[in-house]
Enzyme design. Structure first.
Site, PDB file in Angstrom:
ATOM      1  N   HIS A 176      -8.404  -1.290   0.630  1.00  0.00           N
ATOM      2  CA  HIS A 176      -7.445  -2.437   0.636  1.00  0.00           C
ATOM      3  C   HIS A 176      -8.241  -3.759   0.295  1.00  0.00           C
ATOM      4  O   HIS A 176      -9.093  -4.006   1.113  1.00  0.00           O
ATOM      5  CB  HIS A 176      -6.720  -2.532   1.995  1.00  0.00           C
ATOM      6  CG  HIS A 176      -6.039  -1.270   2.448  1.00  0.00           C
ATOM      7  ND1 HIS A 176      -4.645  -1.451   2.301  1.00  0.00           N
ATOM      8  CD2 HIS A 176      -6.331  -0.233   3.095  1.00  0.00           C
ATOM      9  CE1 HIS A 176      -4.087  -0.077   2.902  1.00  0.00           C
ATOM     10  NE2 HIS A 176      -5.147   0.466   3.261  1.00  0.00           N
ATOM     11  N   CYS A 196       0.799  -1.195  -0.147  1.00  0.00           N
ATOM     12  CA  CYS A 196      -0.003   0.088  -0.240  1.00  0.00           C
ATOM     13  C   CYS A 196       0.587   1.399  -0.043  1.00  0.00           C
ATOM     14  O   CYS A 196       0.327   2.024  -0.891  1.00  0.00           O
ATOM     15  CB  CYS A 196      -0.928   0.041   1.365  1.00  0.00           C
ATOM     16  SG  CYS A 196      -0.375  -0.894   2.548  1.00  0.00           S
ATOM     17  N   LYS A 200     -14.273  -2.436   8.150  1.00  0.00           N
ATOM     18  CA  LYS A 200     -13.697  -3.641   7.070  1.00  0.00           C
ATOM     19  C   LYS A 200     -14.926  -4.625   7.060  1.00  0.00           C
ATOM     20  O   LYS A 200     -15.781  -4.751   7.849  1.00  0.00           O
ATOM     21  CB  LYS A 200     -12.465  -3.969   7.574  1.00  0.00           C
ATOM     22  CG  LYS A 200     -12.357  -4.710   8.745  1.00  0.00           C
ATOM     23  CD  LYS A 200     -10.967  -5.312   9.350  1.00  0.00           C
ATOM     24  CE  LYS A 200     -10.979  -6.000  10.853  1.00  0.00           C
ATOM     25  NZ  LYS A 200     -10.017  -6.630  11.097  1.00  0.00           N
ATOM     26  N   HIS A 215      -5.292  -2.103  -4.432  1.00  0.00           N
ATOM     27  CA  HIS A 215      -5.907  -0.933  -3.723  1.00  0.00           C
ATOM     28  C   HIS A 215      -6.462  -0.055  -4.533  1.00  0.00           C
ATOM     29  O   HIS A 215      -6.051   0.257  -5.890  1.00  0.00           O
ATOM     30  CB  HIS A 215      -4.458  -0.173  -3.204  1.00  0.00           C
ATOM     31  CG  HIS A 215      -3.884  -0.857  -2.088  1.00  0.00           C
ATOM     32  ND1 HIS A 215      -2.762  -1.618  -2.497  1.00  0.00           N
ATOM     33  CD2 HIS A 215      -3.859  -1.067  -0.795  1.00  0.00           C
ATOM     34  CE1 HIS A 215      -2.294  -2.129  -1.317  1.00  0.00           C
ATOM     35  NE2 HIS A 215      -2.973  -1.841  -0.288  1.00  0.00           N
ATOM     36  N   ASP A 245      -2.804  -8.919  -4.346  1.00  0.00           N
ATOM     37  CA  ASP A 245      -3.010  -7.475  -3.484  1.00  0.00           C
ATOM     38  C   ASP A 245      -3.445  -6.196  -4.455  1.00  0.00           C
ATOM     39  O   ASP A 245      -2.906  -6.182  -5.529  1.00  0.00           O
ATOM     40  CB  ASP A 245      -1.679  -6.978  -2.827  1.00  0.00           C
ATOM     41  CG  ASP A 245      -1.932  -6.124  -1.775  1.00  0.00           C
ATOM     42  OD1 ASP A 245      -2.972  -5.906  -1.297  1.00  0.00           O
ATOM     43  OD2 ASP A 245      -0.809  -5.380  -1.455  1.00  0.00           O
ATOM     44  N   GLN A 264       0.949 -11.657  -2.873  1.00  0.00           N
ATOM     45  CA  GLN A 264      -0.499 -11.418  -2.467  1.00  0.00           C
ATOM     46  C   GLN A 264      -1.209 -11.036  -3.895  1.00  0.00           C
ATOM     47  O   GLN A 264      -0.481 -10.521  -4.752  1.00  0.00           O
ATOM     48  CB  GLN A 264      -0.789 -10.442  -1.454  1.00  0.00           C
ATOM     49  CG  GLN A 264      -0.311 -10.773   0.014  1.00  0.00           C
ATOM     50  CD  GLN A 264      -0.892  -9.891   0.827  1.00  0.00           C
ATOM     51  OE1 GLN A 264      -0.628  -8.383   0.578  1.00  0.00           O
ATOM     52  NE2 GLN A 264      -1.260  -9.971   1.956  1.00  0.00           N
ATOM     53  N   ARG A 269       8.087 -10.467   5.574  1.00  0.00           N
ATOM     54  CA  ARG A 269       7.845 -10.296   6.908  1.00  0.00           C
ATOM     55  C   ARG A 269       8.675 -10.928   7.989  1.00  0.00           C
ATOM     56  O   ARG A 269       8.857 -12.266   7.625  1.00  0.00           O
ATOM     57  CB  ARG A 269       6.461 -10.412   7.166  1.00  0.00           C
ATOM     58  CG  ARG A 269       5.548  -9.413   6.413  1.00  0.00           C
ATOM     59  CD  ARG A 269       4.018  -9.591   6.594  1.00  0.00           C
ATOM     60  NE  ARG A 269       3.065  -8.644   5.845  1.00  0.00           N
ATOM     61  CZ  ARG A 269       1.805  -8.519   5.842  1.00  0.00           C
ATOM     62  NH1 ARG A 269       1.250  -9.600   6.263  1.00  0.00           N
ATOM     63  NH2 ARG A 269       1.154  -7.714   4.831  1.00  0.00           N
TER      64      ARG A 269
END
Length: 713
Positions: free
Chosen positions: A564, A389, A519, A440, A438, A436, A418
């Site tokens: 997200h 992000c 969320k 946005h 992922d 991911q 991580r």
């Protein structure tokens, strides 16, 4: 000589420390002191009950159906009400909810209230049942091993107790000893009792246990400290508990492992013992069958057996994906890319390494640095990105944006790192290096509902193809939220409206949202009905402020909202889930081993290789077994290797340009031309069917035609 042996024994004894029996004997006065003090404190409570009974102050208890029961304040309990309604309700009710608060069935009412009662089928019932079971486990550990207990919570399925036993550990054979102790407590039907004490009284009771002392001293001054007793066991606990240990009909000890006090590797080593209990043996047998099935499906075992991936100590927490595992990885990624095109996402590529100035802006330097890999370059601190992000915010800000560009949907398959603790690493489900699906979405406030709705549609289609069921929950504004209340209200209303439009049931998790936005939590279920958190859709009002993101409007400028979102979560975690969900029996479109060609003899080997070449040109993962093994053994090995289709070829098939089709479940579908075979397989692959298309064809062929149906009538 004998004297030397005796000295050696004494030295060994000193090194090993006291035996478990000696530890129990040493701790027995402490255990007895706790009971004596509890009885002393309990007398106050018993006197209060007698006084309340004599005062006979009536209160109203409103049941879920609106019926009103009269009760005596400070004397009548939910269990009294339950037994008054029916004997069965009194037997099955494990815990009460008084004005929405979980409450012991044996705890008196304190005033007018609403009352609901929960059995084992409810989340509150299960949590209470397993929390009570943890106390019985703690009792067994004290009486059998003389341990110092720390904490023993209920978990999603079962319970555990962490205990301190110095350098000693438990063996697999200890499970039966612990179970026997617990069974004894269950047969005794030990009553659970509750008292409320002062901080000083609690400290005096647990003075010999440094872990309990630390818990008590860390409680806020205003805390209500409650203690529970069952038999010889007294524990610091907020409750609630079942009425007595006799409710715990079926008991099993699952495993033991190492842990640390406060999950801190610098603090005392503890032993963690896991257990499970049920109200009847039938549920226990179903659970144990499910656990055995889960062991067979363990993705770590199947991953090695099918040569999909492995791990190596030279790069802990980072998977090595082998060719067959990479096929699955790439197929899933290609599928997501196809959906991105359909739902109009733009894929981007962002750096892996950033100067820590980025993480200071995003806030991760202050709150997430311990989970990041960082290093110095030219006297400046850099870090491997743990999420995408902040980089996407930099990308949004690379030039001025207009409201006409929104929504801007940026998707990124970038590698993330991580720094997970070594003890937390677990196969593909907890790794240090991952990717991911992922994305946005930068959008206007008035676009939130449409964008979240579009994402939920995308997610539903993907999970439908993968055969995963799921449930959704709306998590709303927490106490420490940031931002304007009006914006939160508007966003939560948009999410609620979107959830209602899906036509699916959803739950509300009040005050469980992130501090930066509400969320929707999505939980998926695999074939064994295990729960996994994969997909997420999270609104973020704060990151646009931290990065000073704006877009031009007709009136001036405004800040975008960031959504997200991810469907798979991490690709690694999803592959682990799907490996276990399918039990290694991959559907054809996702399978890394789709076709095996088996020649009947050496005379058919050339034809087998020709068929292999044709299938490979058609885009299928195909192999040919041209070894000198017998045909039956080749077929069996291909089935065990989970090839979806085994094509047997001999001289007759070569002459006719055909193959004999069978599947890994040993179903024979007969001879087919290569052209018709490829057509069926192409359809099965393109439709991403989880069912064998030849089975569909055979079923259609077996179905009676209209004419036959008329004649039969």
């Amino acid at each position: 000589m004998a004297e030397n042996k005796q000295v050696a024994k004494q030295v060994a004894k000193k090194i090993e420390g006291p035996s478990f029996l000696e530890l129990v004997q040493q701790k027995t006065p402490y255990y007895e002191k706790r009971v004596e003090l509890f009885v002393q404190y309990r007398k106050r409570f018993d006197d209060e009950i007698e006084a309340a009974k004599a005062a006979d102050v009536k209160v109203k208890v409103i049941l879920p159906d609106g019926a009103i029961q009269e009760a005596v304040k400070g004397f009548t309990t939910p269990l009294d009400i339950a037994n008054g309604i029916s004997k069965k309700l009194g037997q099955n009710a494990l815990v009460a909810k008084v004005d929405g608060e979980v409450w012991d069935m044996f705890r008196p009412f304190e005033g007018d209230c609403t009352l609901a009662m929960c059995d084992f089928s409810t989340p509150e019932g299960k949590e209470t049942y397993w929390h009570s079971s943890a106390h019985v486990l703690g009792q067994a550990l004290e009486l059998e091993y003389g341990v110092d207990l720390t904490i023993g919570p209920a978990i999603e399925e079962g319970f555990y107790y962490d205990c301190f036993m110095g350098d000693k550990t438990l063996a697999d054979t200890d499970k039966e000893k612990i179970k026997s102790r617990m069974d004894k407590a269950v047969k005794e039907k030990q009553v659970f009792e509750r008292v409320v004490v002062s901080r000083e009284e609690a400290l005096s009771m647990f003075l010999e246990n440094k872990f309990k002392v630390e818990l008590i001293t860390n409680l806020p001054e205003t805390s209500v400290i409650s203690l529970y007793r069952n038999g010889p066991m007294v524990d610091l606990c907020c409750g609630p508990h079942v009425p007595n240990t006799g409710y715990l009909k079926a008991v099993a000890i699952n495993q033991s492992s190492r842990s640390y006090w406060r999950a801190d590797t610098n603090k005392d080593h503890l032993m963690r013992i896991y257990g499970i209990t049920f109200p009847d043996t039938k549920q226990m047998k179903e659970y144990q069958h499910r656990i055995e099935e889960a062991k067979k499906r363990d993705h770590r075992t199947l991953g090695l057996a099918q040569e999909l991936f492995f791990f190596h100590h030279l790069s802990p927490g980072s998977a090595f994906f082998l060719p067959h595992g990479t096929r699955i990885y790439n197929t899933l990624t290609e599928y997501i890319r196809e959906k991105y095109w359909q739902f109009e996402y733009d894929e981007v590529i962002t750096p892996n390494i950033y100067n820590f100035e980025l993480w200071k802006t995003s806030g991760h330097a202050d709150h997430y640095k311990e989970n990041m890999f960082s290093f110095n370059i030219d006297s400046q601190e850099f870090g491997l990105k743990p999420m995408n992000c902040p980089g996407h915010c930099v990308m949004f800000n690379m030039r001025k944006r207009s409201f006409r560009e929104l929504p801007l949907r940026l998707a990124d398959f970038g590698v993330l790192h991580r720094n997970e603790a070594s003890g937390a690493l677990h196969g593909l489900t907890r790794v240090r290096r991952f990717q991911q699906d992922d994305a946005h979405i930068f959008c206007r406030e008035d676009q939130i509902e449409a964008e979240v709705g579009s994402f939920l549609q995308l997610m539903g289609e993907i999970y439908g193809v993968l055969g995963l069921e799921y449930e959704m929950a709306l998590s709303t504004r927490p106490e420490g939220y940031l931002g304007e209340l009006a914006l939160w209200d508007k966003a939560e209303a948009a999410l609620e409206s979107t959830l209602n439009k899906t036509g699916k049931e959803w739950k509300l998790n009040p005050a469980d949202g992130a501090f930066y936005g509400p969320k929707i939590d999505i939980t998926v279920f695999d074939a064994l009905r295990r729960r996994f958190q994969c997909a997420t859709v999270q609104l973020d009002f704060q990151l646009p402020i931290r990065f000073n993101l704006t877009y031009a409007t007709e009136e001036g400028s405004a800040r975008p909202v960031i959504i997200h979102r991810a469907v798979m979560g991490s690709m690694e975690r999803m592959i682990a889930i799907l490996t276990e969900h399918f039990g290694g029996k991959w559907p054809f479109w996702l399978s890394p081993r789709q076709i095996m060609i088996v020649p009947i003899s050496d005379h058919s080997a050339d034809y087998a290789m020709q068929v292999r070449s044709i299938c490979r040109k058609a885009g299928f993962h195909v192999d040919a077994d041209v070894t000198d093994k017998k045909m039956q053994k080749k077929v069996r090995e291909a089935q065990l290797a989970q090839y979806n289709y085994i094509l047997v070829v001999g001289e007759q098939e070569a002459k006719e340009g055909k193959v004999n089709v069978r599947t890994r479940d040993n179903k024979v579908h007969g001879a087919h031309s290569i052209a018709s075979l490829l057509a069926v397989l192409a359809e099965e692959k393109s439709t991403r069917s989880n069912v064998c298309c030849f089975a569909k064809e055979d079923a259609a062929a077996d179905a009676p035609t209209a004419e036959v149906a008329e004649l039969s009538i």
